[in-house]
Design a protein around this motif. Sequence first.
Motif, PDB file in Angstrom:
ATOM      1  N   ALA A 106       1.241  -0.835   0.319  1.00 56.48           N
ATOM      2  CA  ALA A 106      -0.220  -0.262   0.408  1.00 56.48           C
ATOM      3  C   ALA A 106       0.010   1.400  -0.055  1.00 56.48           C
ATOM      4  CB  ALA A 106      -0.708   0.056   1.808  1.00 56.48           C
ATOM      5  N   ASP A 107       2.122   1.998   0.638  1.00 56.49           N
ATOM      6  CA  ASP A 107       2.853   2.491   1.024  1.00 56.49           C
ATOM      7  C   ASP A 107       3.980   2.157  -0.153  1.00 56.49           C
ATOM      8  OD1 ASP A 107       4.594   4.406   1.253  1.00 56.49           O
ATOM      9  OD2 ASP A 107       5.156   4.189   3.187  1.00 56.49           O
ATOM     10  N   GLU A 108       3.548   2.864  -1.305  1.00 55.10           N
ATOM     11  CA  GLU A 108       4.133   3.190  -2.788  1.00 55.10           C
ATOM     12  C   GLU A 108       5.624   3.780  -2.968  1.00 55.10           C
ATOM     13  OE1 GLU A 108       1.723   3.453  -5.776  1.00 55.10           O
ATOM     14  OE2 GLU A 108      -0.281   1.763  -5.400  1.00 55.10           O
ATOM     15  N   ARG A 114       9.948  -0.771   3.606  1.00 55.65           N
ATOM     16  CA  ARG A 114       7.782  -0.531   4.254  1.00 55.65           C
ATOM     17  C   ARG A 114       7.895  -1.946   4.340  1.00 55.65           C
ATOM     18  NH1 ARG A 114      10.499   3.922   3.680  1.00 55.65           N
ATOM     19  NH2 ARG A 114       9.835   5.778   2.918  1.00 55.65           N
ATOM     20  N   ALA A 115       8.427  -2.605   4.101  1.00 58.47           N
ATOM     21  CA  ALA A 115       7.224  -4.506   3.829  1.00 58.47           C
ATOM     22  C   ALA A 115       8.749  -5.134   3.339  1.00 58.47           C
ATOM     23  CB  ALA A 115       6.066  -4.632   3.182  1.00 58.47           C
ATOM     24  N   PRO A 122       5.308  -3.910   8.229  1.00 56.23           N
ATOM     25  CA  PRO A 122       4.183  -4.694   7.438  1.00 56.23           C
ATOM     26  C   PRO A 122       4.887  -6.423   7.060  1.00 56.23           C
ATOM     27  CG  PRO A 122       4.074  -2.766   6.576  1.00 56.23           C
ATOM     28  CD  PRO A 122       5.288  -3.084   7.203  1.00 56.23           C
ATOM     29  N   ILE A 123       4.683  -7.498   6.662  1.00 55.67           N
ATOM     30  CA  ILE A 123       4.887  -9.053   6.044  1.00 55.67           C
ATOM     31  C   ILE A 123       4.038  -9.083   5.538  1.00 55.67           C
ATOM     32  CG2 ILE A 123       6.252 -10.406   6.626  1.00 55.67           C
ATOM     33  CD1 ILE A 123       7.837  -9.591   9.222  1.00 55.67           C
ATOM     34  N   GLY A 150      14.490   2.397  10.867  1.00 58.29           N
ATOM     35  CA  GLY A 150      12.828   1.658  11.451  1.00 58.29           C
ATOM     36  C   GLY A 150      12.808   1.591  13.281  1.00 58.29           C
ATOM     37  N   HIS A 151      12.128   0.350  13.626  1.00 65.36           N
ATOM     38  CA  HIS A 151      12.014   0.614  14.943  1.00 65.36           C
ATOM     39  C   HIS A 151      13.277  -0.514  15.717  1.00 65.36           C
ATOM     40  CE1 HIS A 151       8.590   2.638  15.278  1.00 65.36           C
ATOM     41  NE2 HIS A 151       8.094   1.716  13.996  1.00 65.36           N
ATOM     42  N   ALA A 152      13.614  -1.362  14.743  1.00 65.97           N
ATOM     43  CA  ALA A 152      14.895  -1.787  14.828  1.00 65.97           C
ATOM     44  C   ALA A 152      16.697  -1.536  15.819  1.00 65.97           C
ATOM     45  CB  ALA A 152      15.435  -3.157  13.970  1.00 65.97           C
ATOM     46  N   GLU A 153      16.500  -2.245  17.064  1.00 65.91           N
ATOM     47  CA  GLU A 153      17.221  -2.292  18.261  1.00 65.91           C
ATOM     48  C   GLU A 153      18.701  -1.575  17.782  1.00 65.91           C
ATOM     49  OE1 GLU A 153      17.828  -3.734  22.432  1.00 65.91           O
ATOM     50  OE2 GLU A 153      16.558  -3.604  21.853  1.00 65.91           O
ATOM     51  N   SER A 154      19.517  -2.680  17.122  1.00 65.94           N
ATOM     52  CA  SER A 154      20.221  -2.410  16.512  1.00 65.94           C
ATOM     53  C   SER A 154      20.464  -3.431  15.566  1.00 65.94           C
ATOM     54  CB  SER A 154      21.369  -2.927  17.289  1.00 65.94           C
ATOM     55  OG  SER A 154      21.052  -4.118  17.897  1.00 65.94           O
ATOM     56  N   LEU A 155      22.128  -3.901  15.125  1.00 61.93           N
ATOM     57  CA  LEU A 155      21.988  -4.791  14.231  1.00 61.93           C
ATOM     58  C   LEU A 155      22.921  -5.798  14.582  1.00 61.93           C
ATOM     59  CD1 LEU A 155      23.179  -2.744  10.439  1.00 61.93           C
ATOM     60  CD2 LEU A 155      21.490  -4.369  11.386  1.00 61.93           C
ATOM     61  N   ASN A 156      22.858  -6.331  14.207  1.00 64.39           N
ATOM     62  CA  ASN A 156      23.719  -7.971  14.674  1.00 64.39           C
ATOM     63  C   ASN A 156      25.533  -7.034  14.632  1.00 64.39           C
ATOM     64  OD1 ASN A 156      25.251  -9.103  12.325  1.00 64.39           O
ATOM     65  ND2 ASN A 156      23.372 -10.705  12.732  1.00 64.39           N
ATOM     66  N   LEU A 157      26.423  -7.326  15.140  1.00 63.83           N
ATOM     67  CA  LEU A 157      27.845  -7.255  14.868  1.00 63.83           C
ATOM     68  C   LEU A 157      28.316  -8.028  13.374  1.00 63.83           C
ATOM     69  CD1 LEU A 157      30.581  -6.759  15.839  1.00 63.83           C
ATOM     70  CD2 LEU A 157      31.358  -8.672  16.293  1.00 63.83           C
ATOM     71  N   ALA A 158      28.071  -8.370  12.974  1.00 62.61           N
ATOM     72  CA  ALA A 158      28.673  -8.958  11.027  1.00 62.61           C
ATOM     73  C   ALA A 158      27.632  -8.074   9.781  1.00 62.61           C
ATOM     74  CB  ALA A 158      28.606 -10.375  11.061  1.00 62.61           C
ATOM     75  N   LEU A 159      26.469  -7.441  10.699  1.00 61.23           N
ATOM     76  CA  LEU A 159      25.969  -6.527   9.554  1.00 61.23           C
ATOM     77  C   LEU A 159      26.107  -5.820   9.295  1.00 61.23           C
ATOM     78  CD1 LEU A 159      22.144  -7.943  10.467  1.00 61.23           C
ATOM     79  CD2 LEU A 159      23.856  -8.974   8.344  1.00 61.23           C
TER      80      LEU A 159
END
Lengths: 271, 271
Positions: free
Chosen positions: A114-116, A145-146, A173-174, B243-252
């Motif tokens: 939906a979010d384009e 976005r998804a 969204p997944i 986004g809302h992720a807290e962090s990425l892991n070390l390798a990423l």
Amino acid sequence: MSPSVLTNPRAERVKAVRALGRRSARQRAERFVVDGPQGVREVLRFAPKTVTDLYVDGAASQRHGPLVDLARDANIQLHQCSSAVMAALVDTQHPQGLVAVCRPVDVSVEDALADESGFVVLLAHVRDPGNAGTVIRSADAAGARAVILSSASVDLYNPKVVRSTAGSLWHLPIALGGDVTELIAACRERGRRVLAADGAGTTLLPDADLSGAHAWLMGNEAWGLNEASRAQADDVVRVPIHGHAESLNLALAATVCMYASADRSSVKRTS
Amino acid sequence: MSPSVLTNPRAERVKAVRALGRRSARQRAERFVVDGPQGVREVLRFAPKTVTDLYVDGAASQRHGPLVDLARDANIQLHQCSSAVMAALVDTQHPQGLVAVCRPVDVSVEDALADESGFVVLLAHVRDPGNAGTVIRSADAAGARAVILSSASVDLYNPKVVRSTAGSLWHLPIALGGDVTELIAACRERGRRVLAADGAGTTLLPDADLSGAHAWLMGNEAWGLNEASRAQADDVVRVPIHGHAESLNLALAATVCMYASADRSSVKRTS
């Protein structure tokens, strides 16, 4: 122990939760399991209404008091349980004392698209639970976005996928899509260019056109994308390999691609 | 079976190889083990003179004939062995029929810093073998000049590290350094800016100055870099989380940082 504490690891209720480790039981019950404080915290923050039950052992009640209060305030059914019951609820080596039973959170492909603006991620035939979860976590961090999983991918509600998302399962969204051909078509209908990420790509990532709305198509960890998917994409992009390494693994390559998308749009935004 | 085939899993020679799974035995013998066709192929291609012995079972002899020929041409001692001996040589769930015993390949810190261009990677207190190996693989792919592990990091020759490098162990100079403070100082003496990668950094990766020679300092997977290391660095850089992720892991996170270095220098090279 007070009589309200679950102490029988062979109780029907306990067996029913443990059965959710299997895909068939998850589909029948329309429930899945979230194990450990990180996932439980994120589902309580982002989707508390999808949580039906929370199982807590004595140590976790003390250590994670605020989480338990949050669940109580959300009218989630709380079950105090012994450590033997906790060990019987989930098939993990080191149970962390908190197990939530939740309703699915996936959205329709239509809603996911939906979010384009920006970019989305299509996972085609990704089979490894850790890879799928890690890509979802990276997609969240990079601002996708998804995320859409093709039907031939690992089950989103597999406990290892859920754990590897580190809470990102509830952050964007997944969708659980059909076959890859349909998903590519759906993205293009909504004005997204489809970029297949593949070690056999002819366009190097730094040269890829990431300016408009697009979808990253990521293939299987072992054999990449098939010929048909590559042919259907608008471009096939490879992460440059500067040294002697043969390749990057799926999660690393996907993360580098998604951050290239994020980086170039953020550069635009700030300039 | 011919008399030259090793069939006794309890033979002293077999026990001596298996003992190399332990760090103390590796240090005493100055040998380590490479398990499986990918690693064996890369060591035979890039550092054949460091291989002292190659153990091969019947199935692998047939499947990997060219590799065995390569070893024979390099005058490496070949040992045909039964599958029971193969299973006893290494502590892996699915032995792949090829095990090489090798001499260490690490270089001095001085040699690792001899090339004063591009970027190098310092691993400070990285404890998880899979993370360390994956960062080495990414460093290779992103074109790092060298990787240096601080003394408090996991052993480079731990079998899980070796496996996770996917052959990159032999593709670029890797040094085993002293403490982090000394390593930072050594980099700066040779004109490298030191960029600490840390979720608490104030400079966003897209804004970081990656134009000159630099060193990425990557901290422990659980608790990042300590205050002293961050203070000593020229800049503390964080990967933006959109986004809302807290962090990425070390390798990423490490891979995204290294590809930013590679990308900006390649943009310069081609423009």
